[in-house]
Scaffold this motif. Structure first.
Motif, PDB file in Angstrom:
ATOM      1  N   GLN B   6       0.833  -1.191   0.000  1.00  0.00           N
ATOM      2  CA  GLN B   6       0.000   0.000   0.000  1.00  0.00           C
ATOM      3  C   GLN B   6       0.871   1.245   0.000  1.00  0.00           C
ATOM      4  O   GLN B   6       1.939   1.276   0.611  1.00  0.00           O
ATOM      5  CB  GLN B   6      -0.928   0.014   1.210  1.00  0.00           C
ATOM      6  CG  GLN B   6      -1.996  -1.059   1.144  1.00  0.00           C
ATOM      7  CD  GLN B   6      -2.968  -0.940   2.299  1.00  0.00           C
ATOM      8  OE1 GLN B   6      -3.071  -1.846   3.128  1.00  0.00           O
ATOM      9  NE2 GLN B   6      -3.694   0.180   2.355  1.00  0.00           N
ATOM     10  N   SER B   7       0.365   2.263  -0.655  1.00  0.00           N
ATOM     11  CA  SER B   7       1.075   3.547  -0.666  1.00  0.00           C
ATOM     12  C   SER B   7       0.067   4.692  -0.669  1.00  0.00           C
ATOM     13  O   SER B   7      -1.048   4.535  -1.176  1.00  0.00           O
ATOM     14  CB  SER B   7       1.985   3.627  -1.903  1.00  0.00           C
ATOM     15  OG  SER B   7       1.219   3.503  -3.093  1.00  0.00           O
ATOM     16  N   PRO B   8       0.453   5.852  -0.081  1.00  0.00           N
ATOM     17  CA  PRO B   8       1.666   6.017   0.707  1.00  0.00           C
ATOM     18  C   PRO B   8       1.518   5.354   2.079  1.00  0.00           C
ATOM     19  O   PRO B   8       0.406   5.062   2.487  1.00  0.00           O
ATOM     20  CB  PRO B   8       1.762   7.533   0.846  1.00  0.00           C
ATOM     21  CG  PRO B   8       0.332   7.976   0.871  1.00  0.00           C
ATOM     22  CD  PRO B   8      -0.392   7.053  -0.076  1.00  0.00           C
ATOM     23  N   PRO B   9       2.583   5.158   2.800  1.00  0.00           N
ATOM     24  CA  PRO B   9       2.462   4.587   4.147  1.00  0.00           C
ATOM     25  C   PRO B   9       1.840   5.567   5.138  1.00  0.00           C
ATOM     26  O   PRO B   9       1.140   5.137   6.062  1.00  0.00           O
ATOM     27  CB  PRO B   9       3.905   4.243   4.533  1.00  0.00           C
ATOM     28  CG  PRO B   9       4.760   5.033   3.610  1.00  0.00           C
ATOM     29  CD  PRO B   9       3.974   5.251   2.365  1.00  0.00           C
ATOM     30  N   ASP B  10       2.113   6.841   4.947  1.00  0.00           N
ATOM     31  CA  ASP B  10       1.570   7.872   5.828  1.00  0.00           C
ATOM     32  C   ASP B  10       1.083   9.041   4.983  1.00  0.00           C
ATOM     33  O   ASP B  10       1.694   9.364   3.962  1.00  0.00           O
ATOM     34  CB  ASP B  10       2.630   8.365   6.823  1.00  0.00           C
ATOM     35  CG  ASP B  10       3.094   7.279   7.758  1.00  0.00           C
ATOM     36  OD1 ASP B  10       4.153   6.678   7.502  1.00  0.00           O
ATOM     37  OD2 ASP B  10       2.378   7.030   8.738  1.00  0.00           O
ATOM     38  N   LEU B  11       0.029   9.681   5.444  1.00  0.00           N
ATOM     39  CA  LEU B  11      -0.557  10.797   4.695  1.00  0.00           C
ATOM     40  C   LEU B  11      -1.174  11.776   5.685  1.00  0.00           C
ATOM     41  O   LEU B  11      -1.925  11.366   6.578  1.00  0.00           O
ATOM     42  CB  LEU B  11      -1.619  10.259   3.740  1.00  0.00           C
ATOM     43  CG  LEU B  11      -2.305  11.207   2.770  1.00  0.00           C
ATOM     44  CD1 LEU B  11      -1.272  11.885   1.878  1.00  0.00           C
ATOM     45  CD2 LEU B  11      -3.329  10.459   1.944  1.00  0.00           C
ATOM     46  N   ILE B  12      -0.835  13.036   5.517  1.00  0.00           N
ATOM     47  CA  ILE B  12      -1.422  14.094   6.344  1.00  0.00           C
ATOM     48  C   ILE B  12      -2.185  15.037   5.420  1.00  0.00           C
ATOM     49  O   ILE B  12      -1.635  15.510   4.417  1.00  0.00           O
ATOM     50  CB  ILE B  12      -0.343  14.868   7.127  1.00  0.00           C
ATOM     51  CG1 ILE B  12       0.418  13.921   8.051  1.00  0.00           C
ATOM     52  CG2 ILE B  12      -0.990  15.995   7.942  1.00  0.00           C
ATOM     53  CD1 ILE B  12       1.584  14.572   8.776  1.00  0.00           C
ATOM     54  N   LEU B  13      -3.429  15.282   5.746  1.00  0.00           N
ATOM     55  CA  LEU B  13      -4.283  16.132   4.928  1.00  0.00           C
ATOM     56  C   LEU B  13      -4.905  17.232   5.770  1.00  0.00           C
ATOM     57  O   LEU B  13      -5.156  17.059   6.965  1.00  0.00           O
ATOM     58  CB  LEU B  13      -5.428  15.322   4.314  1.00  0.00           C
ATOM     59  CG  LEU B  13      -5.109  14.216   3.331  1.00  0.00           C
ATOM     60  CD1 LEU B  13      -6.393  13.505   2.941  1.00  0.00           C
ATOM     61  CD2 LEU B  13      -4.413  14.777   2.112  1.00  0.00           C
ATOM     62  N   GLN B  14      -5.177  18.337   5.094  1.00  0.00           N
ATOM     63  CA  GLN B  14      -5.992  19.382   5.701  1.00  0.00           C
ATOM     64  C   GLN B  14      -7.456  19.003   5.470  1.00  0.00           C
ATOM     65  O   GLN B  14      -7.800  18.447   4.404  1.00  0.00           O
ATOM     66  CB  GLN B  14      -5.676  20.725   5.026  1.00  0.00           C
ATOM     67  CG  GLN B  14      -6.106  21.926   5.816  1.00  0.00           C
ATOM     68  CD  GLN B  14      -5.162  22.219   6.978  1.00  0.00           C
ATOM     69  OE1 GLN B  14      -3.995  21.846   6.958  1.00  0.00           O
ATOM     70  NE2 GLN B  14      -5.682  22.867   7.997  1.00  0.00           N
ATOM     71  N   GLU B  15      -8.281  19.276   6.430  1.00  0.00           N
ATOM     72  CA  GLU B  15      -9.711  18.988   6.278  1.00  0.00           C
ATOM     73  C   GLU B  15     -10.231  19.612   4.979  1.00  0.00           C
ATOM     74  O   GLU B  15      -9.920  20.759   4.663  1.00  0.00           O
ATOM     75  CB  GLU B  15     -10.466  19.561   7.484  1.00  0.00           C
ATOM     76  CG  GLU B  15     -11.856  18.998   7.683  1.00  0.00           C
ATOM     77  CD  GLU B  15     -12.439  19.377   9.031  1.00  0.00           C
ATOM     78  OE1 GLU B  15     -12.039  20.411   9.589  1.00  0.00           O
ATOM     79  OE2 GLU B  15     -13.287  18.629   9.527  1.00  0.00           O
ATOM     80  N   GLY B  16     -11.005  18.827   4.235  1.00  0.00           N
ATOM     81  CA  GLY B  16     -11.556  19.312   2.974  1.00  0.00           C
ATOM     82  C   GLY B  16     -10.776  18.865   1.744  1.00  0.00           C
ATOM     83  O   GLY B  16     -11.278  18.940   0.625  1.00  0.00           O
ATOM     84  N   ALA B  17      -9.558  18.371   1.976  1.00  0.00           N
ATOM     85  CA  ALA B  17      -8.728  17.936   0.841  1.00  0.00           C
ATOM     86  C   ALA B  17      -9.173  16.560   0.347  1.00  0.00           C
ATOM     87  O   ALA B  17      -9.865  15.821   1.038  1.00  0.00           O
ATOM     88  CB  ALA B  17      -7.259  17.901   1.260  1.00  0.00           C
TER      89      ALA B  17
END
Lengths: 114, 110
Positions: B6-17
């Motif tokens: 699986q990719s990406p292993p980690d993901l940070i998003l802003q709300e709404g993205a």
């Protein structure tokens, strides 16, 4: 509510204790599964039961002993566990083994071995 | 044995993205499931998708079995979407065996 209920939600036990995890499904399924999820590792299949009969033991140590008295209930008996057995234990069920039907998971029992 | 990546292993998003998570598998499979594991450890079925595209609210999934991958789309992300997303492939080895990927850990910040 997934239709698969696990108890207890959390369990802390010493290495010499004996305890049991319980799983009950209300979906009318015939196949039930135990999975182990250790920190930072994928879920690993432990045992598979179909119509109360064990069909798979995925090289699990004998300190884990499953029991399936009927198609709705599944137990995992624990004795003389090791610290590395601390993990989240998840139960799942599916309609049967032959058809490609989804597996439904319980909320898990988080086990900590002191 | 089959490999599920699986990719990406980690993901940070802003709300709404919006985001796309990918699952690659190394061999033919009978089926594929996407799960969301919330911070309390609960594993929730999202999709059961051997091929094609399915949609459920802000989530949709596409599996291209011939090319051995599946995609999970999250639109207009919310903080409650945080957790780990797993894909799992279903093998029929005499019994149903789910082989899980290592997951994508998603954090949606307000």
């Amino acid at each position: 509510e997934t239709g698969v209920t696990q108890t207890p939600r959390h369990l802390v036990m010493g290495m010499t204790n004996k305890k049991s995890l319980k799983c009950e499904q209300h979906l009318g399924h015939n196949a039930m599964y135990w999975y182990k999820q250790s920190a930072k590792k994928p879920l690993e299949l432990m045992f598979v039961y179909n119509f109360k009969e064990q069909t798979e033991n995925n090289s699990v140590p004998s300190r884990f002993s499953p029991e399936c008295p009927n198609s709705s209930h599944l137990f995992l008996h624990l004795h003389t566990l090791q610290p590395e057995d601390s993990a989240l234990y998840l139960c799942a069920s599916s309609s049967d083994l032959g058809s490609n039907q989804p597996q439904h998971f319980g909320d898990g029992t988080r086990l900590s071995i002191l | 044995g089959i490999q599920v990546e699986q990719s990406p292993p980690d993901l940070i998003l802003q709300e709404g993205a919006n985001s796309t998570l990918r699952c690659n598998f190394s061999d033919s499979v009978n089926n594929l499931q996407w799960f969301h594991q919330n911070p309390w450890g609960q594993l929730i079925n999202l999709f059961y998708i051997p091929s094609g595209t399915k949609q459920n609210g802000r989530l949709s999934a596409t599996t291209v079995a011939t090319e051995r991958y599946s995609l999970l789309y999250i639109s207009s992300s919310q903080t409650t979407d945080s957790g780990v997303y797993f894909c799992a492939v279903l093998l029929n080895t005499g019994f149903q065996k789910l082989v899980f990927g290592t997951g994508t850990r998603l954090l949606v910040s307000p």
